[in-house]
Design an enzyme around this catalytic site. Sequence first.
Site, mmCIF file in Angstrom:
data_model
loop_
_atom_site.group_PDB
_atom_site.id
_atom_site.type_symbol
_atom_site.label_atom_id
_atom_site.label_comp_id
_atom_site.label_asym_id
_atom_site.label_seq_id
_atom_site.Cartn_x
_atom_site.Cartn_y
_atom_site.Cartn_z
ATOM 1 N N GLY A 1 80.400 45.634 84.362
ATOM 2 C CA GLY A 1 81.582 44.809 84.047
ATOM 3 C C GLY A 1 81.635 43.477 84.756
ATOM 4 C CE LYS B 1 77.765 50.591 81.951
ATOM 5 N NZ LYS B 1 78.914 51.309 82.523
HETATM 6 N N1 LIG Z 1 85.752 47.963 77.464
HETATM 7 C C1 LIG Z 1 85.097 47.615 78.551
HETATM 8 O O1 LIG Z 1 85.658 47.665 79.660
HETATM 9 C C2 LIG Z 1 83.673 47.184 78.469
HETATM 10 C C3 LIG Z 1 82.998 46.830 79.657
HETATM 11 C C4 LIG Z 1 81.681 46.370 79.577
HETATM 12 C C5 LIG Z 1 81.056 46.294 78.351
HETATM 13 N N2 LIG Z 1 81.727 46.676 77.221
HETATM 14 C C6 LIG Z 1 81.028 46.562 75.951
HETATM 15 O O2 LIG Z 1 81.666 45.552 75.166
HETATM 16 C C7 LIG Z 1 81.591 45.885 73.790
HETATM 17 C C8 LIG Z 1 83.004 45.931 73.204
HETATM 18 O O3 LIG Z 1 83.728 46.925 73.877
HETATM 19 P P1 LIG Z 1 85.311 47.072 73.716
HETATM 20 O O4 LIG Z 1 85.743 48.058 74.740
HETATM 21 O O5 LIG Z 1 85.958 45.744 73.703
HETATM 22 O O6 LIG Z 1 85.395 47.747 72.273
HETATM 23 P P2 LIG Z 1 86.690 47.950 71.358
HETATM 24 O O7 LIG Z 1 87.932 47.778 72.146
HETATM 25 O O8 LIG Z 1 86.479 49.233 70.639
HETATM 26 O O9 LIG Z 1 86.591 46.733 70.320
HETATM 27 C C9 LIG Z 1 85.628 46.699 69.328
HETATM 28 C C10 LIG Z 1 85.968 45.565 68.397
HETATM 29 O O10 LIG Z 1 84.950 45.491 67.394
HETATM 30 C C11 LIG Z 1 85.577 45.358 66.127
HETATM 31 N N3 LIG Z 1 84.715 45.934 65.092
HETATM 32 C C12 LIG Z 1 84.256 47.205 64.995
HETATM 33 N N4 LIG Z 1 83.506 47.356 63.900
HETATM 34 C C13 LIG Z 1 83.500 46.152 63.284
HETATM 35 C C14 LIG Z 1 82.926 45.668 62.104
HETATM 36 N N5 LIG Z 1 82.183 46.453 61.320
HETATM 37 N N6 LIG Z 1 83.135 44.377 61.780
HETATM 38 C C15 LIG Z 1 83.876 43.567 62.558
HETATM 39 N N7 LIG Z 1 84.438 43.975 63.697
HETATM 40 C C16 LIG Z 1 84.262 45.241 64.053
HETATM 41 C C17 LIG Z 1 86.889 46.079 66.237
HETATM 42 O O11 LIG Z 1 87.792 45.582 65.253
HETATM 43 P P3 LIG Z 1 89.333 46.098 65.139
HETATM 44 O O12 LIG Z 1 89.976 45.695 66.431
HETATM 45 O O13 LIG Z 1 89.875 45.368 63.997
HETATM 46 O O14 LIG Z 1 89.238 47.582 64.971
HETATM 47 C C18 LIG Z 1 87.306 45.731 67.657
HETATM 48 O O15 LIG Z 1 88.004 44.521 67.682
HETATM 49 C C19 LIG Z 1 80.837 47.213 73.719
HETATM 50 O O16 LIG Z 1 79.479 46.972 73.516
HETATM 51 C C20 LIG Z 1 81.059 47.803 75.097
HETATM 52 O O17 LIG Z 1 80.026 48.694 75.489
HETATM 53 C C21 LIG Z 1 83.011 47.111 77.257
#
Ligand SMILES: NC(=O)c1ccc[n+]([C@@H]2O[C@H](COP(=O)([O-])OP(=O)(O)OC[C@H]3O[C@@H](n4cnc5c(N)ncnc54)[C@H](OP(=O)(O)O)[C@@H]3O)[C@@H](O)[C@H]2O)c1
Length: 441
Positions: A136, A207
């Site tokens: 992160g 990771k």
């Molecule tokens: N969350 C964390 O703390 C964190 C930390 C480090 C890394 N990451 C990485 O960052 C990335 C995002 O994580 P997140 O937690 O932000 O995920 P998330 O909250 O589930 O958000 C995913 C987003 O992608 C969109 N999406 C999904 N399928 C789609 C499609 N087919 N076309 C267009 N948009 C689409 C969703 O749209 P809708 O909102 O409209 O459903 C949502 O806005 C991942 O790779 C994760 O491993 C996350």
Amino acid sequence: MSQPLRVGVAGLGTVGAGLLRLVQAHGNRLAATIGRPIVVAAVSARVRDKERGVSLAHPKWFDDPTQLAADASIDVFVELIGGDEGVAKTAVEAALAAGKHVVTANKALLARHGTELAQLAEKNGVALNFEGAVAGGIPVIKTLREALASNQIRRVYGILNGTCNYILTKMQDEHRAFADVLREAQARGYAEADPTFDIGGFDTAHKLALLTSLAFGTRVAFDQIDVEGIEAITQADIEAADDLGYRIKLLGVALLTESGIEQRVHPAMVPQHSAIAEVSGVTNCVAVDGDFVGNLLLVGPGAGSTATASAVMSDILDIARGAMSHPFRVPAAKLQPYVRAGLGRHQGAYYVRLAVYDRPGAMARIAGRMGERSVSLESIVQRRPRGAQIGINARLEPGAPTPVILITHETTEEAIRQALEAIHRDGNVSEKPQMIRIEPL
Ligand SMILES: NC(=O)c1ccc[n+]([C@@H]2O[C@H](COP(=O)([O-])OP(=O)(O)OC[C@H]3O[C@@H](n4cnc5c(N)ncnc54)[C@H](OP(=O)(O)O)[C@@H]3O)[C@@H](O)[C@H]2O)c1
């Protein structure tokens, strides 16, 4: 002021919305710092009218992230959708092929396809930056790629999954069973409804695969990692570790050995008074041992909307400044094949917990089995559990198995495994022996 850097953001969930909030909060300050504005020119998500707590009045909307990726209105494609296949992969490939810089926090995608995507980025002369993908908000990617680039790294390891560290910390502090703490973590949103990915160690492995490549200049080799999760850790282990001066942490470890690189994810005993033992709750840490710098430890928030957005923005700022690096430090074509050091040859000390039937000669037979494999013991403790909550009868009825804790001197993994298999086969223990590696710090 030079031309604005036009950014397209695909994925407006936890991280994507956080990134937009960061641009809104600090846009002017960033423009003054780097000498050009950062403009979110286009966005994409699944549901257009979802309330996200950020204004989407100005950016162009795309239903299809792959179309956004190659659109002429952007210079940088920021992938914050997630997943190792499907739309995230297609869109990233489309962006790189179209000559767009890519920023992503998607460790799953890079762990599976990192080498090929780095090659594609370099072929097209664009950046593939992924500071948010590991730990992160902790700036470990750039630390390995840039700040420590002159060092021969000997070992990189860390606590890379907040969910596991939260569960182990709660088990330790509140003397609660694994399943009980997991249920609470799920209720609070710290653990997914299907927690396998986190507690099984796979997220940590994603990771670790990236850290290994950066540290050792090898092709990304996620499928070569030995992975064990925390499911088998019991309160009896937590208490025994405490009595022996250790804490149990889920570690991802990459270690340079004479026969190759060990990449392993597993619960490990670390000394109670070490800095890493103090990393509690959802906090992450990464430790690096370099030949010139020595040991350093980076500690901080390993996930979350704001911390990860901070990391993603640092990648965007590099692109805005024109600072380009090879994604995995060395040119992708020069990444070395990964040579796996088999875990059987891993050398270390081990914690073993046995449930031994109270039978004449049982302990002698167990010691004999260890001796046959030249495993010498530093200590043997017959332990009465502290309380009934650990699931073993606290008073121990006659004939009930007795918990016995062994700590070995340094040995090989192959030797301890063979000894434990023989001990199990002999039938003097009521369950499969528990074995936890002691990580030297
Ligand atoms: N969350 C964390 O703390 C964190 C930390 C480090 C890394 N990451 C990485 O960052 C990335 C995002 O994580 P997140 O937690 O932000 O995920 P998330 O909250 O589930 O958000 C995913 C987003 O992608 C969109 N999406 C999904 N399928 C789609 C499609 N087919 N076309 C267009 N948009 C689409 C969703 O749209 P809708 O909102 O409209 O459903 C949502 O806005 C991942 O790779 C994760 O491993 C996350």
